[in-house]
Design a protein around this motif. Sequence first.
Motif, PDB file in Angstrom:
ATOM      1  N   ALA A  15      10.224   9.853  -0.978  1.00  0.00           N
ATOM      2  CA  ALA A  15      10.258   8.619  -1.771  1.00  0.00           C
ATOM      3  C   ALA A  15       9.717   7.448  -0.965  1.00  0.00           C
ATOM      4  O   ALA A  15       8.997   6.588  -1.501  1.00  0.00           O
ATOM      5  N   ALA A  16      10.041   7.393   0.321  1.00  0.00           N
ATOM      6  CA  ALA A  16       9.543   6.292   1.164  1.00  0.00           C
ATOM      7  C   ALA A  16       8.037   6.373   1.349  1.00  0.00           C
ATOM      8  O   ALA A  16       7.329   5.351   1.294  1.00  0.00           O
ATOM      9  N   LEU A  17       7.492   7.583   1.580  1.00  0.00           N
ATOM     10  CA  LEU A  17       6.054   7.743   1.800  1.00  0.00           C
ATOM     11  C   LEU A  17       5.248   7.460   0.536  1.00  0.00           C
ATOM     12  O   LEU A  17       4.080   7.063   0.621  1.00  0.00           O
ATOM     13  N   LYS A  18       5.856   7.651  -0.639  1.00  0.00           N
ATOM     14  CA  LYS A  18       5.150   7.370  -1.891  1.00  0.00           C
ATOM     15  C   LYS A  18       4.837   5.890  -2.049  1.00  0.00           C
ATOM     16  O   LYS A  18       3.917   5.513  -2.779  1.00  0.00           O
ATOM     17  N   GLU A  19       5.605   5.056  -1.392  1.00  0.00           N
ATOM     18  CA  GLU A  19       5.430   3.613  -1.540  1.00  0.00           C
ATOM     19  C   GLU A  19       4.186   3.096  -0.832  1.00  0.00           C
ATOM     20  O   GLU A  19       3.708   2.000  -1.117  1.00  0.00           O
ATOM     21  N   ARG A 119      -6.255  15.863   5.196  1.00  0.00           N
ATOM     22  CA  ARG A 119      -6.792  14.991   4.151  1.00  0.00           C
ATOM     23  C   ARG A 119      -6.790  13.559   4.648  1.00  0.00           C
ATOM     24  O   ARG A 119      -5.871  13.129   5.351  1.00  0.00           O
ATOM     25  N   CYS A 120      -7.834  12.835   4.242  1.00  0.00           N
ATOM     26  CA  CYS A 120      -7.894  11.402   4.519  1.00  0.00           C
ATOM     27  C   CYS A 120      -8.166  10.717   3.187  1.00  0.00           C
ATOM     28  O   CYS A 120      -9.288  10.749   2.671  1.00  0.00           O
ATOM     29  N   GLU A 121      -7.113  10.121   2.600  1.00  0.00           N
ATOM     30  CA  GLU A 121      -7.225   9.543   1.260  1.00  0.00           C
ATOM     31  C   GLU A 121      -6.546   8.175   1.233  1.00  0.00           C
ATOM     32  O   GLU A 121      -6.066   7.682   2.258  1.00  0.00           O
ATOM     33  N   SER A 122      -6.504   7.586   0.029  1.00  0.00           N
ATOM     34  CA  SER A 122      -5.888   6.259  -0.121  1.00  0.00           C
ATOM     35  C   SER A 122      -4.366   6.336  -0.221  1.00  0.00           C
ATOM     36  O   SER A 122      -3.696   5.296  -0.266  1.00  0.00           O
ATOM     37  N   SER A 123      -3.814   7.546  -0.311  1.00  0.00           N
ATOM     38  CA  SER A 123      -2.361   7.728  -0.318  1.00  0.00           C
ATOM     39  C   SER A 123      -2.054   9.044   0.383  1.00  0.00           C
ATOM     40  O   SER A 123      -2.913   9.915   0.525  1.00  0.00           O
TER      41      SER A 123
END
Length: 920
Positions: A15-19, A119-123
């Motif tokens: 939940a914290a990483l989703k932010e 992976r290198c992405e925006s999230s």
Amino acid sequence: MAETKELYDLRKQVAALKEFAGRGTELITVYITPGYPVAEIMGRLRDEYGQASNIKSTSTRKNVLSALEKIMHYLKGVTKPPENGIAVFCGNVSREEGKPDVRIYSIVPPFPLKTQFYRCESSFVLEPLAEMLEAKGSHGLVVLDGKDATIAVLRGKGIRVLRRLHSTAHAKFKKGGQCLHETTLVQAASGEVKEIRDVKPGEKLIVFDFDEQRFREAECASVYARKAEAAVHIRTKSPSTELLATAEHRFFCATPGGIEEKLAEELREGDLLLLANELPAMGAPRELRLPASELEVTAEGRKLLAGARQRLRLSQVRVARAIGGHQTAICYIESGRIGWMDKIPELLSFYGIGQEFYGSCVKCRGTVLPRALTPELARFIGYFIGDGTMEDTRVTLYEDRPAVASEYAALARGFGIAAAPRERRRKTGFGTRCIETRLHSKAFVEFLRANFPEACGRGLARSVPAAIAGADAACTSAFLRGLFDAEASASSRGVSLAMANEKLVRQVQLILARLGIISTVVPKKNRHRLQHELSFRERASVESFHRLVGFTAPDKQAKLQALALRSGDAKSYCSHAPVDGRSVAGLFRELGLEKPELWRNSAFLLGKRLLRKEKFSALVSKAVHSCEKRRGSLPREEQSHLDRARWQLERIASSQASVARIASVEKVRASGLFYDLEVPGAANFVAGLAVVHNSAGRFERIREEEIEAYYKRVGAAMDPFLEEKEFKGVIVGGPGPVKEDFLKMKSFNYQLKVLGVVDTGYADEFGLRELMEKSEDVIAEQEAVVEKKLVEEFTKEAVAGRKAAYGYDEVRKALEAGRVEKLLVSEDLHLKKIALKCAQCGKTIERIVHEEKEAQELAESGEKCGCGGVAKKVSETDLVDELVGLAEKGGVALEMVSTETQAGKQFHAMFHGLGAFLRY
């Protein structure tokens, strides 16, 4: 416990990483499976580091390179991946542009990782970890009726709705057809006057038999409904009634050619609409329920029960064990104390005593309440609806006339309730004083609410109770007496009752018609608000009212008596012969009605006026008398012809129907649903006062095709079940036979296995929850079912004050004392301790907050200190983590309670999301 604690930590971490969200593709995710060489991962990261130097955006390139450096530095200390693998997340998580904050996070999952990637992405990529939090195994849930269907998946503790479908098929919705507005009142054969939307298939209604010219009962086969944007508003006069129908609904009208059917859009001002004049008085006194909380066994009953036990030579303990109760129950019953009355049926069965015991040996404490509806009780209910109010333990009546107040106080005393009228000064309303009669009796209040709920609402919510509408003539007359005592008046203009409650007034209009009292209802404005006035002044109606109902107040009764004895009659309030005079003019001439009589009634015979039923009957008698004088001298064929003409006229004269002239027909915008009923063998029913045509049933074939198409749509909506992981089967539910018909058609994929079929009351989300509750034996291992049982067990323990604790302070003390066996925590629980310090006086303040919003407000605005300064936040502690840590340290089992299920919501609402089962 270890696995549950790890899942708790994993859920918080995910939940914290989703932010976090990057401004570009600068957030790096690395998953390393168990046993995979870390050296190879390092080599891959070095290659990525070299390629990252080609990124065009300066800030993105800088952040990606920094993140890769942090990950490689972190992995240098990892010689071998943990047993379940490891996930590493790193990137710029700063919320302020231009101020980078590159951080690294690592998670060792509770289950082995099955995928490995970079992976290198925006999230951050969190799907592999989120899958670990998902429950294993799922079930398909389908609830449907003829109107709606809901398809959902039950996985773990949550129900996920896939599709909601709506049907225009079955007996509830159709295309086309004639319909009346949903608030139209319909006369049921039981006597109940209900809105058409409340009529159910199989219910018996009052219909008109055109051959016998009498009202009878017939069964409603189907109920149809539809939406309409436009409607026709029809208003009659002499008497006045109103109907709102779709343009294609058919009505019966008296015309020069006899009774004909006309569409609503074809009706014109001046047309004669067929009305009900003498509705049959049906029904009988009903059995009433006494308030269980106030029942007690009489001395005679106690002696009978004790004697039966003694004859069997049994102790109270032995009897209690035999019926599965407690000795206290037997003691209370035999000693006459209140309580344990629910054990009476089992006790009677054990002793072999019949149900007549209730009639003679059980009474309501402190009152003398009837077990069947009586005229006295019906009269009191009528008065209460008009001039009464109710609280939890008392009923209050208001009246201006002392004689009336004394009469109803005497009625109350007849029920064993002390009542003494008292004069009160009135601050609002009409007049300066009123007489207030208070009836203090909790039992009487419960009795009224249980048996006459329609009378116990407030204001416009009140209506004629079904128990009274379906009663015999004596009880309905008494009910009308009470209501008219409260709200009506009598004058030279007639008897009138005015109330703001239109539905109640129109119900009374139909009930009066059973007594042969034809009334009119029109809107009436006064200085306060719009009211609806019911009135009648025709001699026959007034005489019937005087004989069957009457008034309690002497002044009103005197005016009514004078009204009943007056000469002449009011033409606009008559019950008219159900015929257009032009259609019977030839019959009167054939019978040889004398010319003076024809001339005197020429306006009627030319169709210009209506004729009262009494005058029409008298005219028929004169025509028959004239016919008898010359009948013997005529040939047999002419005699037969005259006999038929005579039979037609006498049949009309004795008809229970009437007619009213249409005052206006207006096209209006419509809202709400429009309903129609199918009544085979009758082709009509009574709506308001009008006799209206029922559905022709000509859409049956189209309806069957729509049903088949509806089932196919539901079956197609079940296809996603096949894509569910570890899918176990489908459970189907719904009200009525629709679910069985759906399964017989087999319109769904053959690979889907049906595990069970359950009756539910709804076909929406409530139906899904009901389906799940009734299928616990099929889905016993499902987490939602396990959680429901857990919450129910905890609630019982907490309510009983046994081995359960809730609230932060109690739970913490129990954990520290080692008394907790199992800790229950809501997944969505926010419980934090915030420390604030005043910069002015240095005082420290601690606050415990339960909502995230409250915590943010304290962090942003602080709190006023007693010295006048403002205390600002200096630290924040997650108390849930502390409690979970204490539980782990003490070896206490931890259960996370979902907030998606009904049981989980109940736990969060009742116990603030925190509870514990105690060892002692």
